[in-house]
Design an enzyme around this catalytic site. Structure first.
Site, short mmCIF file in Angstrom:
data_model
loop_
_atom_site.label_atom_id
_atom_site.label_comp_id
_atom_site.label_asym_id
_atom_site.label_seq_id
_atom_site.Cartn_x
_atom_site.Cartn_y
_atom_site.Cartn_z
N LYS A 216 -0.26 4.01 -12.46
CA LYS A 216 0.24 2.64 -12.47
C LYS A 216 -0.50 1.86 -13.55
O LYS A 216 -1.74 1.86 -13.60
CB LYS A 216 -0.01 1.99 -11.09
CG LYS A 216 0.10 0.47 -11.04
CD LYS A 216 1.53 -0.01 -11.08
CE LYS A 216 1.62 -1.53 -10.91
NZ LYS A 216 1.11 -2.03 -9.63
N ASP A 355 6.93 -4.30 -3.37
CA ASP A 355 5.64 -4.97 -3.52
C ASP A 355 5.08 -5.41 -2.17
O ASP A 355 4.44 -6.46 -2.05
CB ASP A 355 5.74 -6.17 -4.47
CG ASP A 355 4.46 -6.40 -5.27
OD1 ASP A 355 3.51 -5.60 -5.12
OD2 ASP A 355 4.40 -7.37 -6.05
#
Length: 461
Positions: A216, A355
């Site tokens: 990420k 998220d």
């Protein structure tokens, strides 16, 4: 004499540590009778079908309600009656933060073990909501890496996890430390912070060495950090290229937190696999992503939760953010909804991610609804985004459909989400890898033996 004793003791310790872990006992076979079965998302569901589960995998799918004898299974094989329900593959969320505790100050006061337990609680909540696989895109140290393994070994309930560990970030980037005295920030370890192409290559290699399943990257600034930098590009093209090449050379997909168009475009040039958020992508950017097969993970639901107008944000759950962060949140407005609708019209590939952690865990399925109500998708397209397409985007094998040979990750709803997409908010049945974790709306526990014994080997010997 003492040296011989030490050598013998050391050899015993090594020998004990090298003992192979016993495999988790496979769950017993089961038969699911489904009123409607969405075996392959994107295709019409089957009516009155039998799903045969053996050793945690889908062994067969048969028309009608078939009994154990006809399937060659023992007479006492468990039959799960879902004849009045809509049955489909478990949901997949490609962007969660399981160990987030909601209080930034806790990171200064609590050890990583505390956040591992927070993660375990949130993982169970997420599983109970029907999400049998998630991708955790940001945690500290080994917190979620350890949780991933504990779930895999049957110690705690939760979805299967792909974890990035610490994100890769430039100095003063979204995942660096902000807002404290310099000496406090220096004491807070940020393993993924790097600068320059060589430094970023090493950061990726270190992440993989720690056990990261996916890389990420904080390619742009973020809305919730306390930096006054905008949400634009923060890594150089050379750094992003080095990160992507290194990740791919080590067999890892690489995904980017990227809000600003310039950051997204740079990640497209660097051949990233997916873009998280992508808030300020325009048609040109989305077409470039489509041409390269780069996935968009748009995270629409959080903005509804925190507020899509300045007034809602000021009165919402993030109202106490530092002013610099609050201003960035208020700028988003309805942009996530505009983005997902535009991307869908253009044909950019979309995979579900939420998220989770920005909003309370367990509400992930609201993202399906956003895609239908604001993204222009049909209910089937929305379900595909959160199952088979999410599996493709994440490179996750064995999940996303219920075809023979796939993992037996199964959810069921009383109402077909093809008729009412809001049905995804009420999931009374959850199976992961052939293990029933929720039935009749009630949690069922692990129902399996853990891979490892829980005594301390060093104490025992």
């Amino acid at each position: 004499m003492n040296r011989r004793i030490l050598r013998t003791a050391f050899a015993c310790i090594l020998g004990t540590a090298a003992l192979p872990l016993p495999a988790i006992a496979a769950p017993p076979p089961s038969i699911i009778h489904a009123g409607q079965l969405l075996e392959t998302p994107g295709k019409a569901p089957l009516k009155n079908a039998t799903l045969v589960v053996v050793e945690g995998k889908v062994k067969d799918v048969r028309p009608g309600f078939v009994d154990a004898a006809a399937l060659g299974l023992p007479a006492d094989t468990k039959v799960i009656d879902l004849t009045r329900m809509f049955v489909m593959p478990g949901f997949i969320d490609l962007h969660v933060h399981l160990s987030g505790a909601g209080d930034r100050g806790l990171t200064l006061r609590k050890p990583d073990t505390y956040f591992a337990l927070v993660g375990a609680k949130n993982a169970n909540t997420t599983l109970m909501a029907g999400f049998t696989t998630v991708r955790d895109l940001g945690s500290t140290g080994y917190t979620v890496l350890g949780l991933r393994d504990a779930i895999k070994d049957g110690l705690v309930p939760g979805p299967k996890i792909l974890a990035s560990g610490d994100p890769i970030s430039p100095t003063d980037g979204h995942a660096d430390n902000h807002g404290y005295r310099e000496e406090v920030m220096a004491a807070m370890i940020r393993r993924g912070v790097c600068d320059g192409a060589d430094g970023c290559r090493k950061a990726v290699r270190d992440a993989v060495k720690r056990g990261a399943d996916v890389i990420k990257v904080m390619a742009s600034g973020g809305t919730l950090d306390e930096s006054d930098a905008p949400t634009d590009k923060q890594f150089t093209d050379e750094e992003l290229q080095a990160i992507a090449e290194t990740a791919h050379s080590l067999g890892r997909k690489v995904t980017a937190h990227a809000h600003g168009k310039d950051a997204i475009d740079a990640c497209v040039r660097a051949n990233f696999d997916s873009i998280e958020h992508g808030m300020w992508a325009d048609a040109e950017t989305l077409k470039a992503m489509k041409a390269k097969g780069i996935w968009l993970v748009p995270t629409v639901w959080p903005i509804d939760y925190v507020g899509d107008t300045p007034e809602k944000v000021r009165n919402g759950p993030l109202r106490n953010l530092p002013p610099v962060s609050l201003a960035k949140v208020m700028r988003l407005g309805k942009q996530p909804k505009i983005l997902v609708h535009m991307a869908h019209q253009i044909g950019t590939k979309i995979a579900l991610g939420t998220d989770a952690g920005v909003y309370p865990h367990g509400q992930n399925a609201h993202e399906f609804i956003e895609y239908v109500e604001n993204g222009g998708m049909t209910p089937m397209e929305s379900l595909v985004a959160g199952t088979s397409d999410a599996a493709l985007a994440g490179g996750i094998k064995g999940v996303g459909s219920l075809e023979p040979g796939m993992d037996a990750d199964v959810v069921a709803m009383a109402v077909s989400p093809l008729d009412d997409i809001k049905a995804v908010l009420d999931v009374p049945f959850v199976m992961r890898d052939g293990i029933v974790f929720k039935q009749g709306g009630l949690e069922q526990g692990l129902q399996q033996e853990a891979r490892i014994d829980t005594f301390d080997v060093q104490d025992a010997y």
